[in-house]
Scaffold this active site. Sequence first.
Site, PDB file in Angstrom:
ATOM      1  N   CYS A 101     -40.486  -9.346 -60.565  1.00  0.00           N
ATOM      2  CA  CYS A 101     -40.991  -9.308 -59.194  1.00  0.00           C
ATOM      3  C   CYS A 101     -42.509  -9.102 -59.196  1.00  0.00           C
ATOM      4  O   CYS A 101     -43.252 -10.026 -59.479  1.00  0.00           O
ATOM      5  CB  CYS A 101     -40.236  -8.239 -58.391  1.00  0.00           C
ATOM      6  SG  CYS A 101     -40.225  -8.625 -56.636  1.00  0.00           S
ATOM      7  N   HIS A 105     -34.705  -9.520 -59.022  1.00  0.00           N
ATOM      8  CA  HIS A 105     -34.433  -8.312 -59.810  1.00  0.00           C
ATOM      9  C   HIS A 105     -33.156  -8.489 -60.630  1.00  0.00           C
ATOM     10  O   HIS A 105     -32.073  -8.069 -60.202  1.00  0.00           O
ATOM     11  CB  HIS A 105     -34.294  -7.103 -58.882  1.00  0.00           C
ATOM     12  CG  HIS A 105     -35.586  -6.682 -58.275  1.00  0.00           C
ATOM     13  ND1 HIS A 105     -36.466  -5.831 -58.912  1.00  0.00           N
ATOM     14  CD2 HIS A 105     -36.187  -7.041 -57.114  1.00  0.00           C
ATOM     15  CE1 HIS A 105     -37.535  -5.652 -58.159  1.00  0.00           C
ATOM     16  NE2 HIS A 105     -37.392  -6.384 -57.059  1.00  0.00           N
ATOM     17  N   GLU A 110     -32.165  -6.884 -63.085  1.00  0.00           N
ATOM     18  CA  GLU A 110     -31.588  -5.602 -63.518  1.00  0.00           C
ATOM     19  C   GLU A 110     -30.450  -5.151 -62.601  1.00  0.00           C
ATOM     20  O   GLU A 110     -29.578  -4.388 -63.006  1.00  0.00           O
ATOM     21  CB  GLU A 110     -32.673  -4.519 -63.614  1.00  0.00           C
ATOM     22  CG  GLU A 110     -33.259  -4.007 -62.303  1.00  0.00           C
ATOM     23  CD  GLU A 110     -34.425  -4.835 -61.769  1.00  0.00           C
ATOM     24  OE1 GLU A 110     -34.520  -6.030 -62.125  1.00  0.00           O
ATOM     25  OE2 GLU A 110     -35.223  -4.311 -60.970  1.00  0.00           O
TER      26      GLU A 110
HETATM   27  N1  GLN Z   1     -44.956  -5.969 -53.714  1.00  0.00           N
HETATM   28  C1  GLN Z   1     -44.472  -7.245 -54.082  1.00  0.00           C
HETATM   29  C2  GLN Z   1     -43.923  -8.015 -52.897  1.00  0.00           C
HETATM   30  O1  GLN Z   1     -43.701  -7.446 -51.860  1.00  0.00           O
HETATM   31  C3  GLN Z   1     -43.407  -7.136 -55.163  1.00  0.00           C
HETATM   32  C4  GLN Z   1     -42.182  -6.410 -54.698  1.00  0.00           C
HETATM   33  C5  GLN Z   1     -41.307  -5.968 -55.841  1.00  0.00           C
HETATM   34  O2  GLN Z   1     -41.728  -5.916 -56.977  1.00  0.00           O
HETATM   35  N2  GLN Z   1     -40.088  -5.600 -55.540  1.00  0.00           N
HETATM   36  O3  GLN Z   1     -43.730  -9.200 -52.985  1.00  0.00           O
END
Ligand code: GLN
Length: 542
Positions: A380, A514, A516
């Site tokens: 992410c 994600h 994970e």
């Molecule tokens: N802050 C980034 C976004 O909003 C990544 C978010 C995250 O890593 N969950 O896109």
Amino acid sequence: MARYIFITGGVVSSLGKGLAAAAIGALLQARGYSVRLRKLDPYLNVDPGTMSPYQHGEVYVTDDGAETDLDLGHYERFTGVPASQADNVTAGRIYQQILQKERQGDYLGGTVQVIPHVTDAIKNFALSGNEGVDFVLCEIGGTVGDIEGLPFFEAIRQLGNDLPRGECIFIHLTLIPFIGSAGELKTKPTQHSVKELRSIGIQPDILLCRCDRPVPEKERRKIALFCNVRESAVIQALDVENIYDVPIAYHKEGLDDEVLNAFGIDSAPAPDLTVWKRISTRIHNPDGHVSIAIIGKYTGLMDAYKSLNEALAHGGIENRVKVNLQWIEAEIFEQEDPGLHLQGVNGILVPGGFGGRGAEGKIRAAGFARERGIPYFGICYGMQMAVIEAARNLAGIATASSTEFSDTDEPVIGLMSEWVKGNKVERRHANGDLGGTLRLGAYEAVLDKDSKVGGIYGVRSISERHRHRYEVNINYRERLEESGLRMSGLSPDGVLPEIVELRDHPWYIGVQFHPELKSRPFSPHPLFVSFIKAAVEQSRLF
Ligand code: GLN
């Protein structure tokens, strides 16, 4: 009809009620029963989505896009049953629904009260949608005695009478502390906690007693006597080395027998614990180890990266290695050379994150991994930082950045105001509420056939869980690809980059989702298996 197990906690918080619930669920599954696990949280936030990781640890995201308590992660990891929005409710959400109904006049001029309106709403939540499930395990957040927990305890007390006799039991998790100066284990806190529970009208059927050493027979008898439970129902829950040892440890103490006994079931088959034994054996007999650096922002708080921790461990179990984690605050790299801290690590992982703090440090870490050929996994935010790094240092876009923390003229990471989910267009408004403005939940991605990730997944179409506001800007695709960073996974409409990978590198992958959240000990996520494998290979180079 489903049978109900209510799990409460006493004495102190953080005793691991979620894990206990998950492990009991796994034991019942091992006997062939179907289970569903649900969490009732007494706090007033509508969901944990806007809470700081320092307050609440990780926010666990389900396929249907709910931002939920991290205990739902334990439930999924131990039982493999996908959780949903309907598996976690907070007092805040209950009150929100009730107040909405009140404003609409649905109560026909009646006084709206905790009993029966709030308690009825809690009961409806606990009872709904359980058709076809053998056992529903409901964990009540917090500790008995908390003021905010009262409506929840009252609701489950009522359920004890509402449900048919013998179809519902109460398990209470407590602590038996060892007092060093006295050289004794103490039962008094448990006695008090059960007294508190009984004063609300709940008589526990089983006490699960956390302890750091065996509880002697004499003490168990005492607990049974003073807490009004059967002696065989005082189960010691000794500390274990690894959380995946818990189901076997509980089984050895007779917990699953006691649960079935409390329901009057005496014909259940013996549990098949083969998978848990296999996992346990592998964890305790690794063939080697690898060292992974995690460059994050909440590195002092393990709960903030709960699922990540577990997914890396799953990758290790599959590769038969122990994964040692080195948590490093990203900001350090803004002052110091990453080489000072990352020398000798076999893999670098930059996890999810929000805001600008530590961003430049993460970008430097990604650059270090790229230049040194160290396996890099960007998740992410970690993917977004890798894209910025490649844009600046490979594609020569010097001012490339993210609009999340800069007003750059080269927004390689930016805000998208709409996207397609299934057949629907979802929109986000810049001035909307903070809660629920993210791209959340399961989205499909299509993988390039001859890409590295295509090989890792072994399929063309995947579904993974998201939680972010910003996206990699597809308009930079050509320039990034020419410089070596390939967009090897895209949303089905080809607009949102979901995966990037570096061409000439042993293992350099960034994912917008994600992974994970979907890794299980008995079914580890392919990206984590592959990342740890690459780290093992890297470790053999030296
Ligand atoms: N802050 C980034 C976004 O909003 C990544 C978010 C995250 O890593 N969950 O896109």
